[in-house]
Scaffold this active site. Structure first.
Site, PDB file in Angstrom:
ATOM      1  N   ALA A   1       0.853  -1.191   0.000  1.00 37.88           N
ATOM      2  CA  ALA A   1       0.000   0.000   0.000  1.00 37.88           C
ATOM      3  C   ALA A   1       0.890   1.243   0.000  1.00 37.88           C
ATOM      4  CB  ALA A   1      -0.874  -0.017   1.241  1.00 37.88           C
TER       5      ALA A   1
ATOM      6  N   GLY B   1       0.595  -5.215   0.728  1.00 33.50           N
ATOM      7  CA  GLY B   1      -0.519  -5.326  -0.215  1.00 33.50           C
ATOM      8  C   GLY B   1      -0.102  -5.934  -1.551  1.00 33.50           C
TER       9      GLY B   1
ATOM     10  N   GLU C   1      -0.254  -9.550  -0.863  1.00 30.41           N
ATOM     11  CA  GLU C   1      -1.671  -9.870  -0.610  1.00 30.41           C
ATOM     12  C   GLU C   1      -2.448  -9.948  -1.936  1.00 30.41           C
ATOM     13  OE1 GLU C   1      -1.900  -6.689   2.399  1.00 30.41           O
ATOM     14  OE2 GLU C   1      -2.815  -8.214   3.681  1.00 30.41           O
TER      15      GLU C   1
ATOM     16  N   GLU D   1       4.270  -5.278   7.272  1.00 32.77           N
ATOM     17  CA  GLU D   1       3.441  -4.249   7.903  1.00 32.77           C
ATOM     18  C   GLU D   1       3.775  -3.999   9.369  1.00 32.77           C
ATOM     19  OE1 GLU D   1       2.411  -6.448   5.722  1.00 32.77           O
ATOM     20  OE2 GLU D   1       0.853  -5.626   4.423  1.00 32.77           O
TER      21      GLU D   1
HETATM   22  N1  3HC Z   1       4.536   3.594  -0.023  1.00 31.43           N
HETATM   23  C1  3HC Z   1       4.980   4.807  -0.400  1.00 31.43           C
HETATM   24  N2  3HC Z   1       6.247   5.055  -0.804  1.00 31.43           N
HETATM   25  C2  3HC Z   1       7.075   4.014  -0.830  1.00 31.43           C
HETATM   26  C3  3HC Z   1       6.683   2.713  -0.438  1.00 31.43           C
HETATM   27  C4  3HC Z   1       5.346   2.520  -0.029  1.00 31.43           C
HETATM   28  N3  3HC Z   1       4.882   1.305   0.337  1.00 31.43           N
HETATM   29  N4  3HC Z   1       7.742   1.886  -0.562  1.00 31.43           N
HETATM   30  C5  3HC Z   1       8.757   2.643  -1.014  1.00 31.43           C
HETATM   31  N5  3HC Z   1       8.354   3.924  -1.168  1.00 31.43           N
HETATM   32  C6  3HC Z   1       9.149   5.059  -1.674  1.00 31.43           C
HETATM   33  C7  3HC Z   1      10.257   5.455  -0.714  1.00 31.43           C
HETATM   34  O1  3HC Z   1       9.790   6.377   0.236  1.00 31.43           O
HETATM   35  C8  3HC Z   1      11.270   6.062  -1.655  1.00 31.43           C
HETATM   36  O2  3HC Z   1      10.815   7.360  -1.972  1.00 31.43           O
HETATM   37  P1  3HC Z   1      11.857   8.559  -2.242  1.00 31.43           P
HETATM   38  O3  3HC Z   1      12.669   8.104  -3.402  1.00 31.43           O
HETATM   39  O4  3HC Z   1      10.992   9.723  -2.494  1.00 31.43           O
HETATM   40  O5  3HC Z   1      12.666   8.690  -0.986  1.00 31.43           O
HETATM   41  C9  3HC Z   1      11.125   5.220  -2.924  1.00 31.43           C
HETATM   42  O6  3HC Z   1       9.844   4.604  -2.833  1.00 31.43           O
HETATM   43  C10 3HC Z   1      12.154   4.123  -3.058  1.00 31.43           C
HETATM   44  O7  3HC Z   1      12.172   3.372  -1.851  1.00 31.43           O
HETATM   45  P2  3HC Z   1      13.531   2.879  -1.196  1.00 31.43           P
HETATM   46  O8  3HC Z   1      14.528   3.967  -1.184  1.00 31.43           O
HETATM   47  O9  3HC Z   1      13.175   2.238   0.093  1.00 31.43           O
HETATM   48  O10 3HC Z   1      13.979   1.786  -2.286  1.00 31.43           O
HETATM   49  P3  3HC Z   1      14.718   0.418  -2.053  1.00 31.43           P
HETATM   50  O11 3HC Z   1      14.924  -0.152  -3.394  1.00 31.43           O
HETATM   51  O12 3HC Z   1      15.888   0.609  -1.143  1.00 31.43           O
HETATM   52  O13 3HC Z   1      13.687  -0.524  -1.246  1.00 31.43           O
HETATM   53  C11 3HC Z   1      11.550  -1.536  -0.800  1.00 31.43           C
HETATM   54  C12 3HC Z   1      12.512  -0.936  -1.861  1.00 31.43           C
HETATM   55  C13 3HC Z   1      12.161  -2.814  -0.198  1.00 31.43           C
HETATM   56  C14 3HC Z   1      10.275  -1.842  -1.489  1.00 31.43           C
HETATM   57  C15 3HC Z   1      11.365  -0.523   0.347  1.00 31.43           C
HETATM   58  O14 3HC Z   1      11.016   0.733  -0.214  1.00 31.43           O
HETATM   59  C16 3HC Z   1      10.288  -0.891   1.323  1.00 31.43           C
HETATM   60  O15 3HC Z   1      10.530  -1.670   2.217  1.00 31.43           O
HETATM   61  N6  3HC Z   1       9.093  -0.309   1.173  1.00 31.43           N
HETATM   62  C17 3HC Z   1       8.001  -0.478   2.097  1.00 31.43           C
HETATM   63  C18 3HC Z   1       7.336  -1.824   1.940  1.00 31.43           C
HETATM   64  C19 3HC Z   1       6.173  -1.947   2.892  1.00 31.43           C
HETATM   65  O16 3HC Z   1       6.260  -1.641   4.063  1.00 31.43           O
HETATM   66  N7  3HC Z   1       5.054  -2.432   2.358  1.00 31.43           N
HETATM   67  C20 3HC Z   1       3.862  -2.597   3.139  1.00 31.43           C
HETATM   68  C21 3HC Z   1       3.056  -1.354   3.041  1.00 31.43           C
HETATM   69  S1  3HC Z   1       1.654  -1.378   4.086  1.00 31.43           S
HETATM   70  C22 3HC Z   1       0.535  -2.348   3.269  1.00 31.43           C
HETATM   71  O17 3HC Z   1       0.806  -2.870   2.237  1.00 31.43           O
HETATM   72  C23 3HC Z   1      -0.803  -2.452   3.933  1.00 31.43           C
HETATM   73  C24 3HC Z   1      -1.629  -3.550   3.365  1.00 31.43           C
HETATM   74  O18 3HC Z   1      -1.513  -4.686   4.159  1.00 31.43           O
HETATM   75  C25 3HC Z   1      -3.055  -3.161   3.326  1.00 31.43           C
END
Ligand code: 3HC
Length: 716
Positions: free
Chosen positions: A79, A119, A122, A142
């Protein structure tokens, strides 16, 4: 809607001009492409775009099956975290992508590369089949941002992989490599190395296009072999999940998958998710997530590309040098470690081997991997043998008169393009750079101890360092798994300088009536893994004593800490001598409160004539942390750090500040800048100069500006 007929007649593309999702037709297969850089998060329009493409694919009589795939570097990273806590509109159960994918009458194959997280996974689990390239990673991270998987992940993962695996993955948030995910049954197929994902996914979709009934994860039964596993997990996470709700809600949601039918489980997951989305811990963890990405940005250096480096060298085979060499080897670099003293080099290599062996014993490192890493560390005895290296990290004894000749020598022997970095925790980097004829290629790289474990790398910026040198130092840290943060060249740099008043205040509290164990308990209850006195004993009290002597000699107004000095005089250096702030039984690291220490405290306080006081927990906590908030403001007003959030990142990764409290400045914002100021001003009246409010703090309080919005002076 545009309808583009590609030159290749078999391929037809439908895109809405603004949609980040397109449906491409490859003959009888519809390929749904999510194209929302950088990581295909489920941002505005993505979920609706997937549903729209799916509906069109199902309505198209030519399409027999579909593929869901990500453009760019990843499948879907989850998400869009930026939307959380903003009162965003959420689709109701039954009309979310997960539900629509699951209900699709035509089979959908998730084709995964890069990351399928949150997500993203998922959605993949709501598809009928999942295939991946070998380098792909999947996970439900998450919990790391204070929530739980809210798109059916807590109900589908136990059905695919079993509740035990699901519980471990969901409570840790770990990214699982594709081959492992295949073993768990999360994936149906991992493609051979080098295979084209899209082509293979289309072929896969054709193979399964007519198979009925469609395999739906919701229809799997959950196998519960060990009903006690949920309580066991609750007990096992008790320490690390202290003060947090999300890990326990994760367990409850997975438990629901074992006790409730699928649809009721989804409702339960949703209720638990709603309780978490706006919790204090979730907000703080989201803040930390973005702060960790922001810290990489160097706003005043322009577009600068770091040098590529291939051949690092470390000077000095002591504890720090060894840990730094291990960090390079851990991330695949061949590294030379140089020490002119042969015995020191042998001892250093033995220490490195012993450190790796401990990891093998604990089960966190495979024996053959240890051998591979050791083989990358090359001990050498002279400068000549490192002259072709392209970056050098000097890690000799922390004294200017020791480091200066090393820098002069390095400058002489190294290739003129080589970058020279110093692992120092406090020394003046301008003075070191001045020892060389290449001050533009010199910077500080302050590793935290143990260097192969701690994530923070403070990159210290001398006045003449070139933007490219600084960008390379930052990038070097990231390449070896660190979080790099830029710090100005000021005594103690940013992390230790902002922490220094805390370190003094904790000892001053003893003079005023506290005991080490009382202070430690408050800080552990707050969320630190260990109290600061116990940490002091671990690090060695002699180290701090050296720094105090140096500062006292330089500054006649320096606030001395007689209790700490007395312990060091008595040879109580901490764990290594069996006694420090606590006493230790032989061979055991458990700290025991010591009546001898209590007596020394009373004696010194009596000699100093300090009035004794009973402290509340809140007073102790605020005395320690507010003193650092005030210093952090001074650092910002002097332009020694870019952002308040950088200081937070340093506290999270350098000092074990509880992540679910966001960081020092974020935590202080939770109290409110005016309250912080008023208290500091009151302590200024009571205790004198060391509590004088900084100019920036006063300004922020006057204008009601939160710390996170403070505008620091331009970086110098
Ligand atoms: N939402 C919004 N922005 C995100 C994002 C997300 N889920 N994941 C990454 N980004 C953004 C980062 O903020 C960054 O932005 P910037 O360039 O403006 O600073 C850009 O994308 C690149 O991210 P990284 O620098 O972290 O890139 P990496 O290649 O080092 O890592 C990644 C990639 C492993 C995907 C890492 O970004 C990450 O761990 N992201 C979060 C993943 C996460 O927590 N997902 C779960 C979200 S909650 C969810 O899904 C709820 C659901 O259950 C309903």
């Amino acid at each position: 809607m545009l309808r583009i007929l590609a030159a290749n007649h078999a391929k037809e593309t439908h895109v809405s001009e603004s949609s980040p999702v397109r449906l491409e037709k490859e003959g009888d297969i519809g390929v749904i492409v999510v194209d929302y850089p950088p990581v295909n998060a489920l941002g505005p329009g993505v979920s609706d775009g997937i549903i729209d493409a799916l509906n069109r694919g199902n309505a198209d009589p030519d399409i027999r099956a579909m593929v869901l795939i990500g453009a760019g570097r990843s499948f879907i990273a989850g998400a869009d975290i930026r939307g959380f806590g903003t009162g965003r509109k959420r689709a109701s159960i039954g009309s979310r992508t997960y539900d629509v994918l699951d209900a699709s009458p035509k089979p959908v194959v998730a084709a995964i590369h890069g990351f399928a997280l949150g997500g993203g996974l998922e959605n993949a689990m709501a598809c009928h089949y999942r295939i991946a390239v070998p380098s792909a990673k999947v996970g439900l991270p998450e919990v790391q941002i204070g929530i739980l998987p809210g798109g059916g992940g807590t109900q589908r993962l136990p059905r695919l992989a079993g509740p035990k695996v699901a519980l471990e993955m969901i409570t840790s948030g770990r990214h699982v490599p594709a081959p492992e995910a295949l073993r768990y049954g999360i994936l149906d197929e991992v493609l051979p190395e080098g295979t084209d994902l899209r082509t293979s996914a289309i072929a896969f979709a054709r193979r399964v296009a007519d198979r009925r009934p469609l395999p739906r994860v919701r229809d799997h039964a959950v196998q519960v072999d060990d009903p006690g596993m949920f309580d066991t997990m609750r007990k096992s996470i008790a320490r690390r999940a202290r003060n947090q709700k999300a890990p326990y809600h994760c367990i409850a949601a997975v438990e629901a998958s074992c006790t409730l039918p699928f649809d009721a489980g989804i409702v339960r997951e949703n209720e638990l998710f709603n309780e978490l989305e706006n919790s204090d811990e979730a907000r703080a963890l989201r803040y930390a997530f973005f702060a960790e990405r922001e810290v990489a940005k160097l706003p005043d250096l322009g577009e600068v590309k770091p040098h590529d480096f291939h051949a690092p060298a470390v000077i000095g085979a002591g504890t720090m040098g060894g840990g730094i060499a291990m960090s390079f080897a851990d991330f695949g670099y061949d590294v030379k470690i140089m020490d002119a003293n042969e015995q020191a080099l042998d001892r250093g290599m033995e220490r490195i081997r012993a450190n790796y062996a401990t990891s093998v014993k604990r089960g966190s490192l495979a024996h053959d991997e240890m051998e591979r890493r050791l083989a990358r560390i090359h001990p050498v005895g002279g400068y000549d043998e490192i002259k072709d290296c392209d970056v050098v990290v000097e890690a000799v004894f922390e004294r200017m008169d020791v480091k200066k000749p090393v820098f002069a020598r390095l400058d002489h022997v190294m290739n003129p393009d080589a970058l020279l970095f110093s692992n120092t925790s406090a020394l003046d980097m301008d003075a070191l750079a001045a020892e060389t004829k290449r001050p533009d290629k010199v910077a500080g790289t302050h590793f935290f101890s143990p260097a192969n474990v701690m994530k923070l790398l403070e990159v210290v910026r001398p006045a003449n360092a070139s933007p490219q040198t600084l960008a390379t130092a930052m990038a070097m840290g990231r390449r070896i798994g660190k979080i790099s943060a830029m710090a100005g060249n000021t005594d103690g740099f940013v992390a230790n300088r902002s922490r220094a008043p805390f370190n003094s205040e904790m000892v001053i509290l003893l003079e005023q009536g506290c005991l080490p164990e009382q202070v430690d308990k408050v800080m552990v209850d707050f969320g630190y893994p260990m109290g600061p006195f116990a940490v002091g004993d671990l690090a060695g009290l002699d180290i701090g004593a050296e720094g105090r002597k140096r500062r006292a000699a330089a500054d006649p107004k320096y606030r001395k800490l007689p209790i700490a000095d007395k312990l060091v005089e008595m040879g109580r250096y901490g764990q290594k001598t069996g006694a420090g702030w606590y006493r230790y039984e032989k061979g055991d690291r458990t700290p025991h409160p010591d009546t001898e220490v209590a007596a020394i405290i009373r004696q010194v306080a009596g000699e100093m004539g300090v009035p004794q006081h009973n402290f509340t927990d809140q007073e102790i906590l605020r005395r320690l942390l507010f003193s650092s908030v005030n210093e952090a403001c001074r650092i910002l007003e002097e332009g020694k750090a870019y952002r308040a959030s950088d200081i937070d990142v340093m506290w999270l990764h350098g000092f074990g500040f509880p992540r679910y409290r966001g960081g020092l400045m974020y935590w202080a914002d939770g109290i409110g800048v005016r309250e912080v100021y008023n208290q500091i001003a009151a302590w200024h009246q009571q205790f004198g100069e060391r509590w004088a409010p900084s100019r920036l703090l006063r300004q922020l309080a006057e204008t009601g500006t939160p710390f996170r919005d403070a505008k620091p002076a331009p970086f110098r």
